[in-house]
Design an enzyme around this catalytic site. Sequence first.
Site, PDB file in Angstrom:
ATOM      1  N   CYS A  61       0.805  -1.228   0.000  1.00 16.50           N
ATOM      2  CA  CYS A  61       0.000   0.000   0.000  1.00 16.50           C
ATOM      3  C   CYS A  61       0.836   1.275   0.000  1.00 16.50           C
ATOM      4  O   CYS A  61       0.308   2.354  -0.259  1.00 16.50           O
ATOM      5  CB  CYS A  61      -0.923   0.021   1.210  1.00 16.50           C
ATOM      6  SG  CYS A  61      -2.192  -1.223   1.071  1.00 16.50           S
TER       7      CYS A  61
HETATM    8  N1  CO8 Z   1     -19.793 -10.343   7.158  1.00 15.00           N
HETATM    9  C1  CO8 Z   1     -20.347 -10.443   8.393  1.00 15.00           C
HETATM   10  N2  CO8 Z   1     -19.624 -10.597   9.517  1.00 15.00           N
HETATM   11  C2  CO8 Z   1     -18.277 -10.662   9.384  1.00 15.00           C
HETATM   12  C3  CO8 Z   1     -17.629 -10.589   8.124  1.00 15.00           C
HETATM   13  C4  CO8 Z   1     -18.449 -10.431   6.978  1.00 15.00           C
HETATM   14  N3  CO8 Z   1     -17.935 -10.316   5.754  1.00 15.00           N
HETATM   15  N4  CO8 Z   1     -16.302 -10.685   8.301  1.00 15.00           N
HETATM   16  C5  CO8 Z   1     -16.094 -10.806   9.623  1.00 15.00           C
HETATM   17  N5  CO8 Z   1     -17.291 -10.822  10.280  1.00 15.00           N
HETATM   18  C6  CO8 Z   1     -17.539 -10.968  11.732  1.00 15.00           C
HETATM   19  C7  CO8 Z   1     -16.411 -11.719  12.409  1.00 15.00           C
HETATM   20  O1  CO8 Z   1     -16.614 -13.094  12.320  1.00 15.00           O
HETATM   21  C8  CO8 Z   1     -16.525 -11.189  13.814  1.00 15.00           C
HETATM   22  O2  CO8 Z   1     -17.532 -11.897  14.499  1.00 15.00           O
HETATM   23  P1  CO8 Z   1     -17.365 -12.231  16.078  1.00 15.00           P
HETATM   24  O3  CO8 Z   1     -17.270 -10.899  16.757  1.00 15.00           O
HETATM   25  O4  CO8 Z   1     -18.606 -12.999  16.358  1.00 15.00           O
HETATM   26  O5  CO8 Z   1     -16.100 -13.027  16.166  1.00 15.00           O
HETATM   27  C9  CO8 Z   1     -17.007  -9.762  13.652  1.00 15.00           C
HETATM   28  O6  CO8 Z   1     -17.576  -9.694  12.333  1.00 15.00           O
HETATM   29  C10 CO8 Z   1     -15.893  -8.745  13.766  1.00 15.00           C
HETATM   30  O7  CO8 Z   1     -14.790  -9.144  12.909  1.00 15.00           O
HETATM   31  P2  CO8 Z   1     -13.442  -8.372  12.874  1.00 15.00           P
HETATM   32  O8  CO8 Z   1     -12.953  -8.131  14.261  1.00 15.00           O
HETATM   33  O9  CO8 Z   1     -12.514  -9.044  11.900  1.00 15.00           O
HETATM   34  O10 CO8 Z   1     -13.957  -7.000  12.218  1.00 15.00           O
HETATM   35  P3  CO8 Z   1     -13.257  -5.608  12.209  1.00 15.00           P
HETATM   36  O11 CO8 Z   1     -14.165  -4.633  12.844  1.00 15.00           O
HETATM   37  O12 CO8 Z   1     -11.842  -5.648  12.665  1.00 15.00           O
HETATM   38  O13 CO8 Z   1     -13.246  -5.261  10.648  1.00 15.00           O
HETATM   39  C11 CO8 Z   1     -11.618  -5.179   8.876  1.00 15.00           C
HETATM   40  C12 CO8 Z   1     -12.500  -6.062   9.753  1.00 15.00           C
HETATM   41  C13 CO8 Z   1     -12.538  -4.309   8.026  1.00 15.00           C
HETATM   42  C14 CO8 Z   1     -10.776  -6.050   7.982  1.00 15.00           C
HETATM   43  C15 CO8 Z   1     -10.737  -4.280   9.772  1.00 15.00           C
HETATM   44  O14 CO8 Z   1     -10.101  -5.031  10.759  1.00 15.00           O
HETATM   45  C16 CO8 Z   1      -9.673  -3.527   9.016  1.00 15.00           C
HETATM   46  O15 CO8 Z   1      -9.896  -2.906   7.980  1.00 15.00           O
HETATM   47  N6  CO8 Z   1      -8.488  -3.468   9.584  1.00 15.00           N
HETATM   48  C17 CO8 Z   1      -7.391  -2.697   8.999  1.00 15.00           C
HETATM   49  C18 CO8 Z   1      -6.680  -3.576   8.085  1.00 15.00           C
HETATM   50  C19 CO8 Z   1      -5.833  -2.823   7.125  1.00 15.00           C
HETATM   51  O16 CO8 Z   1      -5.741  -1.631   7.047  1.00 15.00           O
HETATM   52  N7  CO8 Z   1      -5.197  -3.592   6.327  1.00 15.00           N
HETATM   53  C20 CO8 Z   1      -4.426  -3.096   5.283  1.00 15.00           C
HETATM   54  C21 CO8 Z   1      -4.620  -4.036   4.184  1.00 15.00           C
HETATM   55  S1  CO8 Z   1      -4.235  -3.367   2.675  1.00 15.00           S
HETATM   56  C22 CO8 Z   1      -2.543  -3.481   2.409  1.00 15.00           C
HETATM   57  O17 CO8 Z   1      -1.743  -3.368   3.233  1.00 15.00           O
HETATM   58  C23 CO8 Z   1      -2.161  -3.737   1.017  1.00 15.00           C
HETATM   59  C24 CO8 Z   1      -1.845  -5.151   0.802  1.00 15.00           C
HETATM   60  C25 CO8 Z   1      -1.499  -5.363  -0.619  1.00 15.00           C
HETATM   61  C26 CO8 Z   1      -2.681  -5.258  -1.527  1.00 15.00           C
HETATM   62  C27 CO8 Z   1      -3.138  -6.574  -1.955  1.00 15.00           C
HETATM   63  C28 CO8 Z   1      -4.234  -6.465  -2.973  1.00 15.00           C
HETATM   64  C29 CO8 Z   1      -5.127  -7.678  -2.966  1.00 15.00           C
END
Ligand code: CO8
Length: 373
Positions: free
Chosen positions: A156
């Site tokens: 990123c």
């Molecule tokens: N639908 C419904 N429920 C869901 C889903 C879904 N799709 N996914 C997860 N849940 C549930 C989970 O099971 C969990 O349930 P429970 O509480 O019962 O266990 C609950 O929702 C909460 O899950 P999370 O704690 O995982 O949810 P978050 O609030 O943390 O949100 C995110 C998830 C959106 C992924 C968030 O953590 C996030 O965005 N974090 C930051 C990550 C970030 O910035 N990463 C950077 C990645 S990009 C990068 O660096 C580039 C890489 C190279 C690019 C590659 C291209 C492909």
Amino acid sequence: MKKVVISGSGLFVPPHAISNDELVDSYNAYVDLFNQQHESDIGEGKVTALPYSSSEFINKASGINSRYVMVKEGILDPNIMMPLIADQDSSELSMQASMGIEAAKQALEQAKLQAEDIDLVIVACAYTQRAYPAIAIEIQQALGTKGFAYDMLVACSSATFAIANAVNSIRGGMANRVLVINPELTSPQSNFKDRDSHFIFGDVATAVVVEKQELAHAENAFNVLSMNCMTEFSSNIRSNFGFVNRCDPDKADTPDKLFHQQGRKVFKELLPRIYQHLDKQFEAEQIKPEEFKRLWLHQANINMNMFVVKKLLGDNVEATTAPIVLDKFANTASAGSIIAFHENKADFVTGDLGLLCSFGAGYSIGSIVLEKC
Ligand code: CO8
């Protein structure tokens, strides 16, 4: 030190949009299929039934409503779950080159330049679709730029790190005018069968022209006042795809070869590093955060961006101060902050300050302070 400016930017938007609802419908159809196929193993407790995804979760947890893709066919088919992109003949322009060229042409036009004015092309993105010859050299030939070209990958942070390279190449005398291009073809790297990440990414391409200030048309130019890059190793955002994969045929296609992450950990670990990184830079440059007219931030997660903005500027910040584009584009890896910049700089007047900042896998953080000429 030679003054260097960003004098133009461009954005290529892919032809197909996919809404959260479309994506969730296809994911849930895949879940039904999987759970039916594994019904007896699920009954015996040998396999865990897959839960549904939901548009409400996606919007609340990430701020994403929609994304663009180069090829939609296949992504929404529960039996396929990936874009069906035909292998290309080596004589054809690659998909990433074609995306990058469209963004580059706009950036050149904004900078009032022709391709032959450019003497360095840097293609910087999360992945290039092949290792060599470089996509940047393919673009060099297709556009007719001079000098040299190369690809670089910093996930990123590829765009900000590449702008830093461009500035340093100009200051070091290796180039006068540089095209930095970010053809982010993320859909083939995304795991559309993974509930945690199937909604995160979108395809797009961005480009900027970086050149010596004395050569630039001031009208669209932003002076690069300060740059700061940091990295620290973490496997919390990772893809194990690579040229060694085929040497272990049984594991060549396992899900770890696609994007996967520990989203919560990333959130918690990266945020304090971003604050520290920016604090250090602002202190060194004697800049107060409230002096910035705009923050063009990386677009991974709306809640993460809001944390950064609140930490820097407090609670009462206008939405226009740190524009969000991920609702429409999703996470476009390195292109996110450049889209925000491209779409939200026209109202700048001489002396206005803005911050371009990326953060993500590596971990990596890149930040550039810009001043309107
Ligand atoms: N639908 C419904 N429920 C869901 C889903 C879904 N799709 N996914 C997860 N849940 C549930 C989970 O099971 C969990 O349930 P429970 O509480 O019962 O266990 C609950 O929702 C909460 O899950 P999370 O704690 O995982 O949810 P978050 O609030 O943390 O949100 C995110 C998830 C959106 C992924 C968030 O953590 C996030 O965005 N974090 C930051 C990550 C970030 O910035 N990463 C950077 C990645 S990009 C990068 O660096 C580039 C890489 C190279 C690019 C590659 C291209 C492909």
